[in-house]
Write a protein that holds these residues in place. Structure first.
Motif, short mmCIF file in Angstrom:
data_model
loop_
_atom_site.label_atom_id
_atom_site.label_comp_id
_atom_site.label_asym_id
_atom_site.label_seq_id
_atom_site.Cartn_x
_atom_site.Cartn_y
_atom_site.Cartn_z
N SER A 12 -2.06 6.54 13.16
CA SER A 12 -3.46 6.15 13.06
C SER A 12 -4.35 7.36 13.32
O SER A 12 -4.19 8.04 14.35
CB SER A 12 -3.76 5.04 14.07
OG SER A 12 -5.10 4.60 13.94
N SER A 79 -9.37 12.92 6.07
CA SER A 79 -8.74 11.64 5.76
C SER A 79 -9.78 10.56 5.49
O SER A 79 -10.80 10.46 6.18
CB SER A 79 -7.84 11.20 6.92
OG SER A 79 -6.77 12.10 7.07
N PRO A 81 -10.39 6.23 4.47
CA PRO A 81 -9.72 4.91 4.55
C PRO A 81 -8.85 4.63 3.34
O PRO A 81 -7.82 3.96 3.46
CB PRO A 81 -10.90 3.94 4.65
CG PRO A 81 -11.96 4.74 5.34
CD PRO A 81 -11.82 6.13 4.79
N SER A 84 -5.07 5.26 3.44
CA SER A 84 -4.19 4.35 4.19
C SER A 84 -3.12 3.80 3.25
O SER A 84 -3.43 3.11 2.27
CB SER A 84 -4.99 3.21 4.80
OG SER A 84 -5.94 3.71 5.73
N THR A 109 3.83 4.99 7.65
CA THR A 109 2.60 4.24 7.36
C THR A 109 1.42 4.95 8.01
O THR A 109 1.42 5.19 9.21
CB THR A 109 2.70 2.81 7.88
OG1 THR A 109 3.79 2.15 7.23
CG2 THR A 109 1.42 2.04 7.59
N GLN A 111 -2.65 4.91 8.78
CA GLN A 111 -3.86 4.10 8.87
C GLN A 111 -5.03 5.01 9.18
O GLN A 111 -5.01 5.70 10.21
CB GLN A 111 -3.72 3.03 9.95
CG GLN A 111 -2.62 2.02 9.69
CD GLN A 111 -2.42 1.05 10.84
OE1 GLN A 111 -2.91 1.27 11.94
NE2 GLN A 111 -1.68 -0.02 10.59
N LYS A 113 -8.87 5.01 10.12
CA LYS A 113 -9.86 4.05 10.62
C LYS A 113 -11.27 4.59 10.44
O LYS A 113 -11.55 5.71 10.83
CB LYS A 113 -9.57 3.73 12.07
CG LYS A 113 -8.22 3.08 12.27
CD LYS A 113 -8.02 2.53 13.67
CE LYS A 113 -6.71 1.76 13.75
NZ LYS A 113 -6.48 1.19 15.11
#
Lengths: 114, 112
Positions: A12, A79, A81, A84, A109, A111, A113
Motif C-alpha cells: 500500500s 503512483s 490509483p 492499483s 498486489t 494498492q 490510496k
C-alpha cells in the motif's frame, strides 16, 4: 524446481509516492525478465521487459536487473490509483530462448490510496 | 483491432463434457502459448507452438490436446472435463521464444 518469488502483498502506497516491487529468481541462467500488470478479472498486460543488468526506464516505470543477485525490481514513480493492480514478474527458463517458456511469480498486489 | 483474441470468453459446462477454446493473433508472431491461471492467480504455461510445431508440452493431463492449424491460430480441446479444470485459460503470442508475450482476454471455464 525453478522458482520466481514475489511478496504477495498487498503493498500500500499513497498517491504520488514511489512503489517498489521486487522479485527474485532461482535460475541463474535466465536471460529475459518481464513485468506484467493484471487488473482484477482482466488479462496480464506487458509493462516492461529487461535483458541486461542495470536500469531501463519507460515513462513512470523503471525496471532494474541485477543478475549476480538474481533480483529484478519494478519502480513506479508518481503512483496513481489507476496503478492499483497485481504485478506479475516473469523470468525465462534457462535454455528457453527458442521456446519462450516463462516462469511466473505469484504476483504482488499494489494498492495506491488517494 | 484485438491483437490476441480468444473465444469463448466464458464457458460453463458439466463434468464429463468435451469443450474447445480457440485463439487467433494478428500480430504476425510465430509462437503461441496456452496458460492456465488457477483460483490463486498463479499463471502456469501448458503448451507452446512455434510455426505449428509443438515446442513446450508441460505436465498436463492428456485430456488436454492443443492444435495449431497455422501460426496465427492455436486451439485447445479438453476431453472429459473435471472440477479441477475450472480456471482461466489464457492464450498468448510472441515473436520467437525471446520476444515479449502478449496475452488474450482469457476464457473463464467453470465446471458444474
Amino acid at each position: 524446481q525453478k522458482e520466481v518469488e514475489q511478496n504477495s502483498g498487498p503493498l500500500s502506497v499513497p498517491e504520488g509516492a514511489i512503489a517498489s516491487l521486487n522479485c527474485t529468481y532461482s535460475d541463474r541462467g535466465s536471460q529475459s525478465f518481464f513485468w506484467y500488470r493484471q487488473y482484477s478479472g482482466k488479462s496480464p498486460e506487458l509493462i516492461m521487459f529487461i535483458y541486461s543488468n542495470g536500469d531501463k526506464e519507460d515513462g513512470r516505470f523503471t525496471a532494474q536487473l541485477n543478475k549476480a543477485s538474481q533480483y529484478v525490481s519494478l519502480l513506479i514513480r508518481d503512483s496513481q490509483p489507476s496503478d492499483s493492480a497485481t504485478y506479475l514478474c516473469a523470468v525465462n527458463e534457462k535454455g528457453s530462448s527458442n521456446t519462450g517458456k516463462l516462469i511466473f511469480g505469484q504476483g504482488t498486489t499494489l494498492q495506491v490510496k488517494p | 483491432d484485438t491483437a490476441v483474441s480468444q473465444t469463448p470468453k466464458y464457458l460453463v459446462t458439466q463434468m464429463g463434457n468435451d469443450k474447445s477454446i480457440k485463439c487467433e493473433q494478428n500480430l504476425g508472431h510465430d509462437t503461441m502459448y496456452w496458460y492456465k491461471q488457477d483460483s490463486k492467480k498463479f499463471l502456469k504455461i501448458m503448451f507452446s507452438y512455434n510455426n505449428k510445431e509443438l515446442i513446450i508440452n508441460e505436465t498436463v493431463p492428456n485430456r488436454f490436446s492443443p492444435k495449431s492449424p497455422d501460426k496465427a491460430h492455436l486451439n485447445l480441446h479438453i476431453n472429459s472435463l473435471e472440477l479441477g479444470d475450472s480456471a482461466v485459460y489464457f492464450c498468448a503470442s510472441s515473436q520467437s521464444g525471446r520476444g515479449p508475450q502478449h496475452f488474450g482476454d482469457g476464457t473463464r471455464l467453470s465446471i458444474l
